[in-house]
Design an enzyme around this catalytic site. Structure first.
Site, PDB file in Angstrom:
ATOM      1  N   ASN A 194       1.088  -1.058   0.287  1.00 58.52           N
ATOM      2  CA  ASN A 194      -0.034  -0.364  -0.158  1.00 58.52           C
ATOM      3  C   ASN A 194       0.807   1.519  -0.205  1.00 58.52           C
ATOM      4  O   ASN A 194       2.183   1.217   0.785  1.00 58.52           O
ATOM      5  CB  ASN A 194      -0.531  -0.163   1.078  1.00 58.52           C
ATOM      6  CG  ASN A 194      -2.351  -0.349   1.080  1.00 58.52           C
ATOM      7  OD1 ASN A 194      -2.638  -0.568  -0.284  1.00 58.52           O
ATOM      8  ND2 ASN A 194      -2.768  -1.289   2.020  1.00 58.52           N
ATOM      9  N   HIS A 254      -8.209   1.547  -4.144  1.00 59.80           N
ATOM     10  CA  HIS A 254      -8.552   0.815  -2.520  1.00 59.80           C
ATOM     11  C   HIS A 254      -7.879   2.030  -1.877  1.00 59.80           C
ATOM     12  O   HIS A 254      -7.436   1.880  -0.558  1.00 59.80           O
ATOM     13  CB  HIS A 254      -6.733   0.278  -3.165  1.00 59.80           C
ATOM     14  CG  HIS A 254      -6.830  -0.659  -1.497  1.00 59.80           C
ATOM     15  ND1 HIS A 254      -8.098  -1.799  -1.171  1.00 59.80           N
ATOM     16  CD2 HIS A 254      -5.736  -1.451  -0.715  1.00 59.80           C
ATOM     17  CE1 HIS A 254      -8.095  -2.370   0.124  1.00 59.80           C
ATOM     18  NE2 HIS A 254      -6.894  -2.404   0.627  1.00 59.80           N
TER      19      HIS A 254
HETATM   20  N1  LIG Z   1      -3.935  -4.722  -1.532  1.00 56.11           N
HETATM   21  C1  LIG Z   1      -4.072  -4.530  -0.427  1.00 56.11           C
HETATM   22  O1  LIG Z   1      -5.373  -5.020  -0.724  1.00 56.11           O
HETATM   23  C2  LIG Z   1      -3.621  -4.579   0.872  1.00 56.11           C
HETATM   24  C3  LIG Z   1      -4.763  -5.099   1.703  1.00 56.11           C
HETATM   25  C4  LIG Z   1      -3.674  -5.625   3.602  1.00 56.11           C
HETATM   26  C5  LIG Z   1      -2.201  -4.850   3.438  1.00 56.11           C
HETATM   27  N2  LIG Z   1      -1.892  -4.082   2.004  1.00 56.11           N
HETATM   28  C6  LIG Z   1      -0.709  -3.818   2.237  1.00 56.11           C
HETATM   29  O2  LIG Z   1       0.739  -5.159   1.903  1.00 56.11           O
HETATM   30  C7  LIG Z   1       2.102  -4.379   2.742  1.00 56.11           C
HETATM   31  C8  LIG Z   1       2.506  -5.954   3.833  1.00 56.11           C
HETATM   32  O3  LIG Z   1       1.975  -6.263   4.861  1.00 56.11           O
HETATM   33  P1  LIG Z   1       2.140  -7.835   5.634  1.00 56.11           P
HETATM   34  O4  LIG Z   1       1.291  -7.115   7.362  1.00 56.11           O
HETATM   35  O5  LIG Z   1       2.460  -8.301   5.425  1.00 56.11           O
HETATM   36  O6  LIG Z   1       3.374  -6.372   6.577  1.00 56.11           O
HETATM   37  P2  LIG Z   1       4.472  -7.014   6.954  1.00 56.11           P
HETATM   38  O7  LIG Z   1       5.413  -6.147   7.899  1.00 56.11           O
HETATM   39  O8  LIG Z   1       3.873  -8.608   8.170  1.00 56.11           O
HETATM   40  O9  LIG Z   1       5.081  -7.535   6.157  1.00 56.11           O
HETATM   41  C9  LIG Z   1       6.256  -6.250   5.106  1.00 56.11           C
HETATM   42  C10 LIG Z   1       7.436  -7.549   5.166  1.00 56.11           C
HETATM   43  O10 LIG Z   1       8.135  -6.420   4.403  1.00 56.11           O
HETATM   44  C11 LIG Z   1       9.409  -6.733   4.172  1.00 56.11           C
HETATM   45  N3  LIG Z   1      10.277  -5.815   3.738  1.00 56.11           N
HETATM   46  C12 LIG Z   1      10.513  -4.293   4.007  1.00 56.11           C
HETATM   47  N4  LIG Z   1      11.390  -3.695   2.942  1.00 56.11           N
HETATM   48  C13 LIG Z   1      11.742  -4.892   1.935  1.00 56.11           C
HETATM   49  C14 LIG Z   1      12.764  -4.569   1.253  1.00 56.11           C
HETATM   50  N5  LIG Z   1      13.156  -3.838   0.519  1.00 56.11           N
HETATM   51  N6  LIG Z   1      12.713  -5.765   0.533  1.00 56.11           N
HETATM   52  C15 LIG Z   1      11.786  -7.105   0.562  1.00 56.11           C
HETATM   53  N7  LIG Z   1      10.859  -6.920   1.755  1.00 56.11           N
HETATM   54  C16 LIG Z   1      11.074  -5.710   2.479  1.00 56.11           C
HETATM   55  C17 LIG Z   1       9.523  -6.627   5.922  1.00 56.11           C
HETATM   56  O11 LIG Z   1      11.372  -7.640   6.573  1.00 56.11           O
HETATM   57  C18 LIG Z   1       8.633  -7.296   6.799  1.00 56.11           C
HETATM   58  O12 LIG Z   1       8.849  -8.801   6.142  1.00 56.11           O
HETATM   59  C19 LIG Z   1       1.848  -3.810   3.486  1.00 56.11           C
HETATM   60  O13 LIG Z   1       1.893  -1.989   2.541  1.00 56.11           O
HETATM   61  C20 LIG Z   1       0.031  -3.448   4.085  1.00 56.11           C
HETATM   62  O14 LIG Z   1       0.022  -2.263   3.170  1.00 56.11           O
HETATM   63  C21 LIG Z   1      -2.134  -4.347   1.069  1.00 56.11           C
END
Ligand SMILES: NC(=O)c1ccc[n+]([C@@H]2O[C@H](COP(=O)([O-])OP(=O)(O)OC[C@H]3O[C@@H](n4cnc5c(N)ncnc54)[C@H](O)[C@@H]3O)[C@@H](O)[C@H]2O)c1
Length: 311
Positions: A123, A178
């Site tokens: 997001n 979204h």
């Molecule tokens: N599109 C949608 O409908 C939707 C729904 C829910 C969440 N999201 C988004 O999805 C994303 C992930 O959510 P989550 O709950 O898994 O978060 P999370 O924090 O559990 O996981 C995110 C991961 O990304 C990793 N990360 C950070 N920088 C990185 C990089 N440079 N390269 C590779 N990995 C990296 C982190 O170490 C972490 O493990 C968030 O941005 C959240 O807002 C989107």
């Protein structure tokens, strides 16, 4: 036939659930990628899931890594790298941090997975998928954003709860960005083929539409440390499966529009057909004046956020 390879970029909450679902559905070999500081968690999730495969009788390979070379040649990349929301934050508050992360991911996937079908989840979704598309230069058919499947599933779940029927008999979809001004299309929502407007009073439908728009925030407030992950993971897997198995499912996704719905040069949530060629078609329907106004409002929000990415 060679097994498909699925790269999960980000091995956090959604990444871990993606790995579990992909393995349970035997979609292909799974590689969980994360930054070096989180490599242990990526490896741990891969090993933990590998140890449940004998119980469920599925055969796929699982690995965790922090090296892009290990995801090379993946058929599908699902990108969840980035920070999630905490209570009080909007999706737009994530922009600065996540645009840097997505840029780094895009540069690397362009190098090691030049032929992959890429599903962006991070997001603020519409801006992140646009950034990824611009920086990779991949064709629009192979870069898609996950939001509409989740938002529509939330809408369907709330309608099923309210009417007291099975979720699979509720059809619905959500158009637009979204954000909290997404557009749940009440006209296209039906319960066993019966328009929802025949079964629920106007005020109950309005309450469901409002809850759908704010459903992400409802979960952020409950979880306190992050955002939703089970339903987002299942939604992205439905998209990956439709691609890998050439199912040609009709799924609402953020697709790059070049004139469809009167929108040009922006990623926006619309119903698309996903098959072996990626986003194969955008399905268009004519909108009422009221629906057009709601779509326009959502589009303006998406454009404002995308402008801030400066890509
Ligand atoms: N599109 C949608 O409908 C939707 C729904 C829910 C969440 N999201 C988004 O999805 C994303 C992930 O959510 P989550 O709950 O898994 O978060 P999370 O924090 O559990 O996981 C995110 C991961 O990304 C990793 N990360 C950070 N920088 C990185 C990089 N440079 N390269 C590779 N990995 C990296 C982190 O170490 C972490 O493990 C968030 O941005 C959240 O807002 C989107």
């Amino acid at each position: 036939m060679a097994r498909s390879k699925i790269a999960l970029i980000g091995a956090g909450q959604i990444g871990g659930n993606l790995a579990l679902l992909a393995a349970q559905r035997e979609l292909g070999d799974v590689v969980l990628f994360d930054v070096p500081a989180a490599e242990g968690a990526a490896k741990g999730k891969a090993l933990d899931i590998a140890q449940l495969l004998p119980v469920v009788g599925r055969n796929v390979g699982l690995a965790g890594t922090s090296k892009y070379e290990d995801v090379a040649g993946a058929d599908v990349c699902i990108i969840t790298a980035g920070i999630p929301r905490k209570p009080g934050m909007s999706r737009e508050d994530l922009l600065g941090t996540n645009v840097r992360i997505i840029s780094e991911v895009a540069e690397n996937l362009k190098r090691v997975c030049p032929h992959a079908f890429c599903i962006v989840v991070s997001n603020p979704l519409d801006a992140m998928v646009y950034t990824f598309f611009k920086l990779t230069g991949f064709p629009k058919q192979r870069v898609v954003g996950m939001a509409g499947v989740l938002d529509s599933s939330r809408f369907r779940a709330f309608v099923a709860m309210e009417v007291g029927v099975a979720v699979e008999d509720v059809t619905a979809f959500v158009l637009g960005g979204h954000g909290d001004d997404m557009v749940p299309l009440v006209r296209c929502c039906s319960v066993g083929g019966i328009p929802v407007t025949e079964l629920l009073p106007k005020d109950r439908i309005e309450a469901i539409v409002d809850r759908t728009r704010k459903a992400g925030g409802e979960l952020v407030a409950l979880y306190k440390t992050g955002s939703a992950y089970y339903a987002p993971a299942a939604s992205a897997i439905a998209m990956a499966e439709s691609y890998l198995r050439d199912k040609k499912r009709v799924l609402p996704c953020a697709a790059y529009l070049e004139g469809e719905y009167g929108v040009r040069g922006t990623y926006f949530g619309v119903p698309v057909v996903i098959g072996r060629s990626g986003v194969e078609r955008v399905l268009e329907l004519s909108l009422s004046v009221e629906e057009q106004a709601a779509v326009h409002k959502s589009l303006e929000s998406v454009r404002r956020t995308v402008a801030e990415t400066k890509v």
